[in-house]
Enzyme design. Structure first.
Site, PDB file in Angstrom:
ATOM      1  N   LYS A  22      -0.124   3.971   0.291  1.00 30.95           N
ATOM      2  CA  LYS A  22      -0.071   2.648   0.956  1.00 30.95           C
ATOM      3  C   LYS A  22       0.385   1.563  -0.011  1.00 30.95           C
ATOM      4  O   LYS A  22       1.255   0.751   0.315  1.00 30.95           O
ATOM      5  CB  LYS A  22      -1.466   2.315   1.496  1.00 30.95           C
ATOM      6  CG  LYS A  22      -1.744   0.838   1.724  1.00 30.95           C
ATOM      7  CD  LYS A  22      -3.177   0.640   2.182  1.00 30.95           C
ATOM      8  CE  LYS A  22      -3.660  -0.788   2.135  1.00 30.95           C
ATOM      9  NZ  LYS A  22      -3.994  -1.258   0.779  1.00 30.95           N
ATOM     10  N   ASN A  23      -0.196   1.541  -1.203  1.00 29.69           N
ATOM     11  CA  ASN A  23       0.093   0.435  -2.116  1.00 29.69           C
ATOM     12  C   ASN A  23       1.430   0.586  -2.838  1.00 29.69           C
ATOM     13  O   ASN A  23       1.789  -0.275  -3.653  1.00 29.69           O
ATOM     14  CB  ASN A  23      -1.057   0.248  -3.107  1.00 29.69           C
ATOM     15  CG  ASN A  23      -2.296  -0.300  -2.408  1.00 29.69           C
ATOM     16  OD1 ASN A  23      -2.218  -0.761  -1.269  1.00 29.69           O
ATOM     17  ND2 ASN A  23      -3.433  -0.246  -3.078  1.00 29.69           N
ATOM     18  N   ARG A  95      -2.420  -7.305   3.762  1.00 28.88           N
ATOM     19  CA  ARG A  95      -2.156  -7.942   2.476  1.00 28.88           C
ATOM     20  C   ARG A  95      -0.686  -7.831   2.080  1.00 28.88           C
ATOM     21  O   ARG A  95      -0.113  -8.706   1.435  1.00 28.88           O
ATOM     22  CB  ARG A  95      -3.013  -7.234   1.417  1.00 28.88           C
ATOM     23  CG  ARG A  95      -3.014  -7.895   0.071  1.00 28.88           C
ATOM     24  CD  ARG A  95      -3.907  -9.066   0.116  1.00 28.88           C
ATOM     25  NE  ARG A  95      -3.904  -9.876  -1.068  1.00 28.88           N
ATOM     26  CZ  ARG A  95      -4.366 -11.122  -1.046  1.00 28.88           C
ATOM     27  NH1 ARG A  95      -4.825 -11.661   0.051  1.00 28.88           N
ATOM     28  NH2 ARG A  95      -4.360 -11.834  -2.138  1.00 28.88           N
ATOM     29  N   CYS A 119      -8.005  -6.803   3.060  1.00 29.57           N
ATOM     30  CA  CYS A 119      -9.448  -6.568   3.099  1.00 29.57           C
ATOM     31  C   CYS A 119     -10.194  -7.814   2.653  1.00 29.57           C
ATOM     32  O   CYS A 119      -9.765  -8.520   1.735  1.00 29.57           O
ATOM     33  CB  CYS A 119      -9.795  -5.400   2.180  1.00 29.57           C
ATOM     34  SG  CYS A 119      -9.248  -3.833   2.826  1.00 29.57           S
ATOM     35  N   ARG A 124      -9.472 -13.784  -3.094  1.00 26.77           N
ATOM     36  CA  ARG A 124      -8.243 -13.023  -3.311  1.00 26.77           C
ATOM     37  C   ARG A 124      -7.123 -14.046  -3.494  1.00 26.77           C
ATOM     38  O   ARG A 124      -6.361 -14.334  -2.576  1.00 26.77           O
ATOM     39  CB  ARG A 124      -7.946 -12.094  -2.131  1.00 26.77           C
ATOM     40  CG  ARG A 124      -9.014 -11.045  -1.918  1.00 26.77           C
ATOM     41  CD  ARG A 124      -8.545  -9.924  -1.045  1.00 26.77           C
ATOM     42  NE  ARG A 124      -7.548  -9.112  -1.707  1.00 26.77           N
ATOM     43  CZ  ARG A 124      -7.039  -7.994  -1.176  1.00 26.77           C
ATOM     44  NH1 ARG A 124      -7.408  -7.599   0.015  1.00 26.77           N
ATOM     45  NH2 ARG A 124      -6.132  -7.299  -1.829  1.00 26.77           N
ATOM     46  N   ASP A 306     -10.672   0.316  -5.487  1.00 25.31           N
ATOM     47  CA  ASP A 306     -10.555   0.827  -4.111  1.00 25.31           C
ATOM     48  C   ASP A 306     -11.338   2.125  -3.918  1.00 25.31           C
ATOM     49  O   ASP A 306     -11.550   2.550  -2.782  1.00 25.31           O
ATOM     50  CB  ASP A 306      -9.080   1.047  -3.739  1.00 25.31           C
ATOM     51  CG  ASP A 306      -8.323  -0.274  -3.613  1.00 25.31           C
ATOM     52  OD1 ASP A 306      -8.975  -1.330  -3.656  1.00 25.31           O
ATOM     53  OD2 ASP A 306      -7.089  -0.235  -3.468  1.00 25.31           O
ATOM     54  N   ILE A 328     -13.416  -6.282 -10.342  1.00 27.21           N
ATOM     55  CA  ILE A 328     -12.143  -6.816  -9.838  1.00 27.21           C
ATOM     56  C   ILE A 328     -12.359  -7.836  -8.719  1.00 27.21           C
ATOM     57  O   ILE A 328     -11.749  -8.902  -8.717  1.00 27.21           O
ATOM     58  CB  ILE A 328     -11.231  -5.667  -9.327  1.00 27.21           C
ATOM     59  CG1 ILE A 328     -11.015  -4.628 -10.433  1.00 27.21           C
ATOM     60  CG2 ILE A 328      -9.895  -6.217  -8.821  1.00 27.21           C
ATOM     61  CD1 ILE A 328     -10.284  -5.123 -11.661  1.00 27.21           C
ATOM     62  N   ARG A 398      -5.913   1.347   8.712  1.00 25.48           N
ATOM     63  CA  ARG A 398      -5.001   0.527   7.889  1.00 25.48           C
ATOM     64  C   ARG A 398      -4.479   1.333   6.699  1.00 25.48           C
ATOM     65  O   ARG A 398      -3.376   1.082   6.219  1.00 25.48           O
ATOM     66  CB  ARG A 398      -5.734  -0.705   7.321  1.00 25.48           C
ATOM     67  CG  ARG A 398      -5.831  -1.887   8.252  1.00 25.48           C
ATOM     68  CD  ARG A 398      -6.281  -3.112   7.453  1.00 25.48           C
ATOM     69  NE  ARG A 398      -5.393  -3.303   6.304  1.00 25.48           N
ATOM     70  CZ  ARG A 398      -5.764  -3.801   5.132  1.00 25.48           C
ATOM     71  NH1 ARG A 398      -6.991  -4.199   4.924  1.00 25.48           N
ATOM     72  NH2 ARG A 398      -4.888  -3.917   4.152  1.00 25.48           N
TER      73      ARG A 398
HETATM   74  C1  LIG Z   1      -1.404  -4.038  -1.077  1.00 25.24           C
HETATM   75  C2  LIG Z   1      -2.015  -3.741  -2.393  1.00 25.24           C
HETATM   76  O1  LIG Z   1      -1.349  -3.295  -3.322  1.00 25.24           O
HETATM   77  N1  LIG Z   1      -3.340  -3.975  -2.506  1.00 25.24           N
HETATM   78  C3  LIG Z   1      -4.028  -3.622  -3.725  1.00 25.24           C
HETATM   79  C4  LIG Z   1      -3.831  -4.755  -4.717  1.00 25.24           C
HETATM   80  O2  LIG Z   1      -4.277  -5.958  -4.113  1.00 25.24           O
HETATM   81  P1  LIG Z   1      -3.868  -7.336  -4.788  1.00 25.24           P
HETATM   82  O3  LIG Z   1      -2.525  -7.229  -5.387  1.00 25.24           O
HETATM   83  O4  LIG Z   1      -4.135  -8.383  -3.775  1.00 25.24           O
HETATM   84  O5  LIG Z   1      -4.920  -7.432  -5.954  1.00 25.24           O
HETATM   85  P2  LIG Z   1      -4.731  -8.224  -7.319  1.00 25.24           P
HETATM   86  O6  LIG Z   1      -4.527  -7.238  -8.407  1.00 25.24           O
HETATM   87  O7  LIG Z   1      -3.713  -9.289  -7.133  1.00 25.24           O
HETATM   88  O8  LIG Z   1      -6.131  -8.949  -7.427  1.00 25.24           O
HETATM   89  C5  LIG Z   1      -7.143  -8.581  -8.316  1.00 25.24           C
HETATM   90  C6  LIG Z   1      -7.942  -9.785  -8.704  1.00 25.24           C
HETATM   91  O9  LIG Z   1      -7.110 -10.771  -9.315  1.00 25.24           O
HETATM   92  C7  LIG Z   1      -7.299 -12.036  -8.710  1.00 25.24           C
HETATM   93  N2  LIG Z   1      -6.003 -12.736  -8.602  1.00 25.24           N
HETATM   94  C8  LIG Z   1      -4.921 -12.066  -8.133  1.00 25.24           C
HETATM   95  C9  LIG Z   1      -3.717 -12.712  -7.954  1.00 25.24           C
HETATM   96  C10 LIG Z   1      -3.628 -14.071  -8.245  1.00 25.24           C
HETATM   97  O10 LIG Z   1      -2.592 -14.724  -8.082  1.00 25.24           O
HETATM   98  N3  LIG Z   1      -4.739 -14.723  -8.730  1.00 25.24           N
HETATM   99  C11 LIG Z   1      -5.931 -14.066  -8.913  1.00 25.24           C
HETATM  100  O11 LIG Z   1      -6.918 -14.672  -9.339  1.00 25.24           O
HETATM  101  C12 LIG Z   1      -7.841 -11.729  -7.298  1.00 25.24           C
HETATM  102  O12 LIG Z   1      -8.575 -12.810  -6.773  1.00 25.24           O
HETATM  103  C13 LIG Z   1      -8.661 -10.483  -7.529  1.00 25.24           C
HETATM  104  O13 LIG Z   1      -9.955 -10.831  -7.935  1.00 25.24           O
HETATM  105  O14 LIG Z   1      -4.566  -4.485  -5.910  1.00 25.24           O
HETATM  106  C14 LIG Z   1      -5.989  -4.415  -5.707  1.00 25.24           C
HETATM  107  C15 LIG Z   1      -6.650  -4.240  -7.060  1.00 25.24           C
HETATM  108  O15 LIG Z   1      -6.268  -3.050  -7.633  1.00 25.24           O
HETATM  109  C16 LIG Z   1      -6.309  -3.277  -4.732  1.00 25.24           C
HETATM  110  O16 LIG Z   1      -7.678  -3.342  -4.431  1.00 25.24           O
HETATM  111  C17 LIG Z   1      -5.501  -3.418  -3.449  1.00 25.24           C
HETATM  112  O17 LIG Z   1      -5.625  -2.226  -2.682  1.00 25.24           O
HETATM  113  C1  LIG Z   2      -8.030  -3.815  -0.819  1.00 22.79           C
HETATM  114  C2  LIG Z   2      -7.244  -2.948  -0.214  1.00 22.79           C
HETATM  115  O1  LIG Z   2      -6.138  -3.194   0.466  1.00 22.79           O
HETATM  116  P1  LIG Z   2      -5.368  -4.563   0.736  1.00 22.79           P
HETATM  117  O2  LIG Z   2      -5.019  -5.139  -0.604  1.00 22.79           O
HETATM  118  O3  LIG Z   2      -4.150  -4.085   1.449  1.00 22.79           O
HETATM  119  O4  LIG Z   2      -6.272  -5.416   1.534  1.00 22.79           O
HETATM  120  C3  LIG Z   2      -7.507  -1.503  -0.259  1.00 22.79           C
HETATM  121  O5  LIG Z   2      -6.544  -0.756  -0.034  1.00 22.79           O
HETATM  122  O6  LIG Z   2      -8.642  -1.109  -0.507  1.00 22.79           O
END
Ligand SMILES: CC(=O)N[C@H]1[C@@H](OP(=O)(O)OP(=O)(O)OC[C@H]2O[C@@H](n3ccc(=O)[nH]c3=O)[C@H](O)[C@@H]2O)O[C@H](CO)[C@@H](O)[C@@H]1O
Ligand SMILES: C=C(OP(=O)(O)O)C(=O)O
Length: 421
Positions: A22-23, A95, A119, A124, A306, A328, A398
């Site tokens: 998925k990711n 997302r 999620c 986030r 995850d 995280i 999802r």
């Molecule tokens: C679609 C997808 O790929 N989703 C994955 C992606 O989510 P996603 O890319 O949203 O997760 P991030 O790695 O960005 O976020 C991790 C942490 O960094 C913080 N943060 C992130 C971006 C930002 O601009 N500012 C900030 O503060 C977030 O609030 C969070 O606490 O990585 C997560 C962490 O491995 C996984 O759980 C999700 O499954």
């Molecule tokens: C947090 C997850 O997904 P998403 O970033 O797509 O919400 C997840 O796959 O567990």
């Protein structure tokens, strides 16, 4: 409303076919939209709800998309992308919608983000994405609900991420791929899915180096072209099937090319689960009691957040006290209350949880608060006495394709039901 009904007690045995990630597929759909002509072909696409939403979103901005479900193949023609608006009713449901922004900026000079879903895990933030676009020359207008990003051509710059954001890294690489000059992204994410996306972008003609080191350099190019790419296996799906084998005292062969479970394998081994690799197939079995474990979630190569929820279920079935530290997300323990309804003993204190096992689990009506707590409840249901009903199954769908069918093939008693409510 979709819900899952699980009757526990069966040991899972047989071969589990692991889906595409998925990711990885979601940013790849975003990447396909960067090609102004030709058709992109993605193979090993997981047939999950997030992919369906991504198809709807791509169509909403003018792309032509074919999703061939039985062939697990997507064909994307982005030549007619014509709308910069990512409509709220689709974008707020997953997302991955955030990964469409770079293509809109490059193709149309603007992106209107009416919302981003995903999620519910506490904060986030997306500030690294928008600050990065600004550093590359975009104008970002952050309204209360709608974010408007405009750019008449981006220019390379040095970018630093406070933490190695997964989608943040992917978005900034895509933004930099067609920018003028060189971009350096410091503290970039190391996840294997990010590397798979870099592979695809490289095939498309992008010039990216340093993937997997934390320092990524992108030399901007004039144009990217449509390619064929096979999505890597989903290590989270694989982890879940390994855990299902472990907590039911079963034996499962995981089939999925080049699968590497990394730290999840080592943690399960510490708990008493046996792994044995035979070429491309990974065998998992467990026939003794599970030992307790400590886990600290982290970005790759740390323990994936995850898989923290599914691991909490495994810990509830281990003989002794396990400790979990979630680093995280600040709101990822909603599972604890649901597991406790089933008889578990999980105590949460801020970002830490103590799981006192082994307590016998009994079936109950429980709520999936997010995708991974949903699948963790399915795992609990497999080990519980009696029947477990899990709402909302949509959240599980999802991220996991044909879950009930794949688990039934291993002997699980699980059905996916559509209810009236
Ligand atoms: C679609 C997808 O790929 N989703 C994955 C992606 O989510 P996603 O890319 O949203 O997760 P991030 O790695 O960005 O976020 C991790 C942490 O960094 C913080 N943060 C992130 C971006 C930002 O601009 N500012 C900030 O503060 C977030 O609030 C969070 O606490 O990585 C997560 C962490 O491995 C996984 O759980 C999700 O499954
Ligand atoms: C947090 C997850 O997904 P998403 O970033 O797509 O919400 C997840 O796959 O567990």
């Amino acid at each position: 409303m979709v819900r899952y009904r699980v009757r526990g007690g069966n040991a899972l045995r047989g071969t589990a076919f692991i889906q595409g990630a998925k990711n990885a597929v979601l940013p790849m759909i975003g990447a396909a939209l960067l090609a102004p002509k030709g058709r992109t072909v993605l193979r090993n696409v997981p047939i999950i709800e997030d992919v369906r939403r991504a198809v709807e979103l791509a169509e909403a901005i003018g792309a032509y998309v074919e999703l061939h479900e039985s062939e697990r193949t997507l064909v994307i023609d982005a030549s007619r992308v014509n709308s910069p608006v990512l409509p709220a009713e689709i974008a707020r449901r997953f997302r991955g919608s955030v990964l469409f922004t770079p293509a809109l900026l490059h193709r149309l000079g603007e992106a209107v983000v009416e919302g981003v879903g995903g999620c519910n895990l506490g904060s986030r933030n997306l500030d690294f994405h928008y600050l990065g676009y600004k550093r590359l020359g975009a104008i970002v207008d952050e309204g209360e609900t709608v974010i408007h990003v405009k750019a008449s051509g981006l220019t390379g710059a040095t970018l630093y991420l406070d933490t190695p954001s997964h989608t943040g890294t992917e978005n900034l690489i895509m933004a930099a791929a067609l920018a003028r000059g060189t971009t350096v992204i410091e503290n970039a994410a190391l996840e294997p899915e990010v590397l798979d996306v870099i592979d695809m972008l490289t095939k498309m003609g992008a010039r990216i180096s340093g993937g997997g080191t934390g320092f990524i350099t992108v030399e901007g190019v004039e144009e990217l072209h449509a390619v064929e790419h096979t999505v890597m296996p989903d290590r989270l799906d694989a982890g879940v099937f390994a855990m299902a084998a472990a907590l039911t005292g079963g034996e499962v062969s995981l089939v999925g090319t080049g699968l590497d479970l990394g730290v999840v394998r080592y943690k399960l081994e510490q708990m008493g689960v046996e792994f044995h690799r035979q070429g491309a197939v990974l065998h998992v079995r467990c026939d003794g009691p599970l030992r307790p474990i400590n886990i600290i979630t982290d970005t790759y190569p740390g323990f994936a957040t995850d898989l923290q929820s599914p691991m909490m279920t495994v810990a509830a079935l281990a003989e002794g006290t396990s400790y979990i530290h979630e680093r995280i997300f600040d709101g990822r323990f909603a599972l604890a209350g649901e597991l406790n309804k089933m008889g578990a003993n999980v105590e949460v204190d801020g970002s830490r949880a103590v799981v006192r096992g082994r307590t016998p689990l009994r079936g109950a009506e429980v709520t999936a608060h997010d995708l991974r707590s949903g699948i963790a409840l399915v795992l609990a249901g497999l080990a519980a006495e009696g029947e477990t009903l899990i709402d909302s199954g949509y959240l599980i769908d999802r991220g996991h394709a044909h879950l009930a069918a794949r688990m039934r093939a291993l002997g699980a008693d699980i059905t996916r039901e559509i209810s009236e409510r």
